[in-house]
Design an enzyme around this catalytic site. Structure first.
Site, PDB file in Angstrom:
ATOM      1  N   LEU A   1      43.621  53.151  27.074  1.00 21.33           N
ATOM      2  CA  LEU A   1      42.897  52.316  26.602  1.00 21.33           C
ATOM      3  C   LEU A   1      41.467  52.635  26.207  1.00 21.33           C
ATOM      4  O   LEU A   1      40.354  52.323  25.836  1.00 21.33           O
ATOM      5  CB  LEU A   1      42.626  51.147  27.562  1.00 21.33           C
ATOM      6  N   ARG A   2      41.451  54.188  26.442  1.00 23.04           N
ATOM      7  CA  ARG A   2      40.013  54.992  26.425  1.00 23.04           C
ATOM      8  C   ARG A   2      39.867  54.736  24.687  1.00 23.04           C
ATOM      9  O   ARG A   2      38.499  54.711  24.409  1.00 23.04           O
ATOM     10  CB  ARG A   2      40.263  56.233  26.664  1.00 23.04           C
ATOM     11  N   ALA A   3      40.716  54.924  23.792  1.00 28.18           N
ATOM     12  CA  ALA A   3      40.303  54.935  22.411  1.00 28.18           C
ATOM     13  C   ALA A   3      39.849  53.565  22.044  1.00 28.18           C
ATOM     14  O   ALA A   3      38.952  53.504  21.368  1.00 28.18           O
ATOM     15  CB  ALA A   3      41.730  54.877  21.651  1.00 28.18           C
TER      16      ALA A   3
END
Length: 345
Positions: A245-247
């Site tokens: 989920l970093r993006a």
């Protein structure tokens, strides 16, 4: 003082043909928590020039370069343990992270650094804090800086785990348009001939851009993300089949920074679309082909699936669960066995 020390940086507003890189650098300057910018491209594409130009726009103006042979102590700083034991006082010798606070930390050929050093860099860039611990003694200090890492793809790649931790990525190429090459070269020659006069001619534009960055930083916390913005960011990340989920987090921060830079009243889905490319450039695994409603929300298998794996899937698709596919076995001659005579035709 030497001439090199007094020589000004090439003006950011005078860069030619670098719009994607300029935007990524500005977004990271407005919100350093984005996690820095990775610039990939061949030699001679003004990567370091753009980074120095950005530093000149920031209030502190610090531009710190991390050499390839630097140790971890040189990067994060060290504690004087003798003073701590003798005087019960913590004395900290600042490293490059402390010097870069408020400015730009430039790492050329970041793909050639040891992974442990890159880890420390990315941690500090994302958190804004540098913590040094030695033998039970701990010291922390602020380390808000814009991390700019460059790499030449011909010299190797970063590990995927480290690549993903860079907030934004811009891929540069050699310009092959004759008119654009002439504009770039003419600007550089004019700067080299008289740097002071060249910068003075762009002082008004430089000052206005620096003020826009400062104003965007002040309004950043006032901008919120609506459900529509969250949904657009999630959709773009799902389409790119990113890991984790970093993006999503980086995309939302970058969209908010862009909205603040433009002086917008709110973050919109259009802001998400504008920053999506530099957020996903180094994270994208597959672009799904939408043939029905379900394919619009589910990422397709990565394009890197080997032909051997495809054949294996074809062979086992009709087999019972747990059944192994037949494999060819080479025949071996057995000693002591008399071969049968060939039949006469």
């Amino acid at each position: 003082m030497s001439a090199a020390a007094t020589r000004p940086a090439f003006p950011f507003t005078a860069l030619v043909g670098q719009a994607p890189l300029q935007r990524a650098l500005l977004l990271a300057a407005i919100d350093p928590a984005i996690g820095g910018v990775l610039v990939s491209g061949p030699r001679g594409t003004a990567k370091s020039t753009a980074a120095r130009a950005l530093a000149a726009l920031l209030p502190e103006g610090a531009f710190v370069t991390l050499p390839l042979g630097a140790s971890e102590d040189k990067l994060i700083g060290t504690l004087d343990l003798e003073a701590a034991l003798r005087e019960s006082a913590v004395r900290f010798a600042p490293g490059l992270l402390a010097r870069a606070h408020g400015g730009v930390l430039y790492v050329d050929e970041v793909n050639l650094l040891p992974d442990a050093l890159v880890d420390v860099l990315l941690d500090a860039a994302a958190s804004g804090v540098n913590t040094v611990e030695r033998d039970g003694v701990s010291h922390s200090h602020d380390a808000h800086f814009v991390l700019v890492g460059t790499m030449n793809p011909e010299e190797g790649e970063l590990r995927p785990q480290l690549l993903d931790r860079f907030g934004l990525m811009v891929e540069l190429g050699t310009p092959y348009d004759a008119a654009q090459r002439q504009r770039i070269v003419k600007a550089r020659l004019a700067f080299d001939a008289d740097p002071q006069a060249f910068c003075a001619a762009r002082e008004t534009a430089q000052r206005a851009l620096a003020q826009r960055i400062a104003a965007a930083r002040d309004t950043l916390a006032k901008l919120a993300w609506s459900d529509a913005v969250h949904e657009r960011a999630a959709q773009r990340c799902i389409e790119a089949a990113v890991d984790g989920l970093r993006a999503d987090l980086v995309m939302l921060r970058a969209a908010r920074a862009l909205a603040a830079f433009e002086g917008a009243d709110a973050v919109t889905p259009e802001h998400v679309d504008e920053v999506a490319d530099c957020v996903l450039a180094h994270r994208r695994h597959a672009m799904p082909q939408r043939s029905d409603a379900s394919s619009a929300t589910e990422p397709q298998p990565a394009a890197s699936t080997s032909r051997r794996e495809e054949k294996h899937t074809e062979r086992t698709s009709d087999a019972d669960w747990g059944e192994l596919p037949p494999e060819p076995v080479a025949a071996k001659a057995v000693k002591g066995v008399i071969p049968l005579p060939a039949k006469k035709r």
